[in-house]
Scaffold this active site. Structure first.
Site, mmCIF file in Angstrom:
data_model
loop_
_atom_site.group_PDB
_atom_site.id
_atom_site.type_symbol
_atom_site.label_atom_id
_atom_site.label_comp_id
_atom_site.label_asym_id
_atom_site.label_seq_id
_atom_site.Cartn_x
_atom_site.Cartn_y
_atom_site.Cartn_z
ATOM 1 C CB CYS A 81 -57.613 9.784 -74.757
ATOM 2 S SG CYS A 81 -56.566 10.227 -76.157
ATOM 3 C CB CYS A 215 -44.704 8.478 -76.652
ATOM 4 S SG CYS A 215 -43.582 9.895 -76.495
ATOM 5 C CB SER A 216 -49.499 5.815 -75.171
ATOM 6 O OG SER A 216 -50.052 7.028 -75.650
ATOM 7 C CG HIS A 346 -53.993 5.346 -75.758
ATOM 8 N ND1 HIS A 346 -55.251 5.163 -75.216
ATOM 9 C CD2 HIS A 346 -53.843 6.694 -75.916
ATOM 10 C CE1 HIS A 346 -55.827 6.339 -75.037
ATOM 11 N NE2 HIS A 346 -54.994 7.276 -75.457
#
Length: 397
Positions: A81, A215-216, A346
């Protein structure tokens, strides 16, 4: 030698399979916008670090060739990430090291619908996953449940924070409510809906205490930044728009991440704390000098952990900080004016560069309805399990 961000661009972040596009289409859109924003062409670019996680080897070349085929070096970067900020860091190092005067950092991701698994290419066998040691810490303390593993490890960190400091579900939901509210004014955000704390708490539970709206999401999208030398800024007369990269640091896991057996540590708080310390020392600036922050809120608990790691509050006080209004408009800092990962989206390879795009617009005064008044200093924080944490300090000259 100094380095500057001369131009930025990004696509709107989208739910996977929403648009009929390929990763090279995304890269072309973001890269073209960044080059135009800097007032340069691809022929001016000397090197191209490209970040992504889920595309095949040399996808960086396939993407960059949409901008031009000039034969320049192209590097394929994968750091989970933290991939986007890792590509940006490589661009900065090439410039500050004197190897190049103009480097394009590009990041993109085309993802699948559904929850993110144990990391890029982790597959179903967590014994061979690059994050197996991290999940081993989680399993030893909390077991391993049939929930998405990234949600579980961060959800377990939230449980530990609650046990240690009394952090409440309402405080966690306050983080998500703020970021969803901020995203309403961001045309690049995957979601642009505001939610109340009660609505966030009532959403589907992914792994307690985290609900879906904390939550992404998985996302498609791309972002790009043109990083240039001080000489290039002067020769091209870019001083009015270029944003200085004052300091940047990447840290990886040390034994501190694993020794405690705590998910708070294994998801990266020690890495973030050390990266921030190095940036403050190198820049001569501290968190009190910062006006606007883009940080890695992959889950609401990680925003709270990052408040503490960046020195915005004492350990355990982050929940109260979120409730106080200190991290939104009218408060001490504006954190994630873009909506953050939770609401902006994301796409792993693009996230870190998109954070710097937002900060560049903020420091130029070009963020429209989400503009932070008088913003002069910005900080970005991007983290990936496995692990890597990148902190970047930028300012308007």
């Amino acid at each position: 030698m100094k380095s500057y961000i001369a131009g930025v661009g990004m696509t709107r972040f989208e739910k996977p399979e929403t648009r009929n596009w390929q990763y090279w289409d995304m890269a072309k859109e973001a890269g073209t916008a960044a080059l135009a924003d800097a007032g340069v062409t691809y022929e001016d670019v000397e090197q191209v670090p490209v970040g992504y996680c889920f595309q095949p080897s040399t996808a960086g070349q396939r993407a960059a060739y949409e901008l031009g085929s000039t034969g320049v070096p192209i590097y394929n970067v994968n750091n989970n990430c933290a991939t986007g900020s890792s590509a940006l860091m490589l661009a900065r190092q090439l410039v500050e090291g004197g190897a190049s005067d103009c480097v394009l950092a590009l990041g993109f991701e085309k993802m699948k619908r559904g929850a993110l698994g144990g990391g890029a290419d982790a597959g179903s066998d967590f014994q061979t996953s690059p994050v197996a040691r991290h999940y081993g810490v989680m399993a030893a303390r909390h077991g391993f449940e049939m929930t998405p593993p990234t949600a579980q490890i961060f959800g377990d960190a939230a449980r530990e924070h609650r046990e240690r400091y009394g952090t409440t579900e309402t405080q966690l939901a306050a983080v998500a409510a703020k970021n969803h509210r901020h995203s309403v004014n961001n045309p690049y955000a995957q979601f642009q809906d505001a939610y109340t704390v009660d609505e966030i708490l009532a959403a589907t539970t992914i792994h307690a205490p985290l609900t879906k709206l904390q939550c992404s999401p998985t996302s498609d999208g791309a972002a790009a930044a043109v990083v240039v030398s001080e000489r290039f800024v002067q020769e091209r007369d870019l001083g009015g728009r270029a944003v200085e990269i004052v300091a940047q640091s990447m840290t990886t896991d040390t034994e501190e991440s694993f020794a405690s057996g705590s998910c708070v540590d294994v998801v990266g708080q020690p890495m973030s704390r050390e990266a921030a310390r190095q940036v403050y020392e190198a820049s001569g600036l501290g968190i009190d000098d910062v006006d606007v922050i883009e940080l890695h809120d992959c889950f609401s608990i990680n925003e709270l952990l990052t408040y503490e790691a960046l020195g915005m509050c004492e350990p355990g006080a982050s929940g109260k900080l979120a409730e106080s209004g200190a991290t939104t408009y009218g408060g001490r800092w504006v954190v994630n004016p873009s909506g953050g990962l939770i609401s902006k989206g994301h796409p792993l390879g693009a996230t870190g560069i998109a954070q710097l795009a937002e900060l560049t617009w903020q420091l130029r005064g070009e963020a429209d309805a989400r503009q932070v008044p008088g913003a002069r200093v910005g900080l970005a924080h991007n983290i990936g399990l496995g692990g890597a944490a990148v902190v970047t300090m930028v300012r308007r000259p």
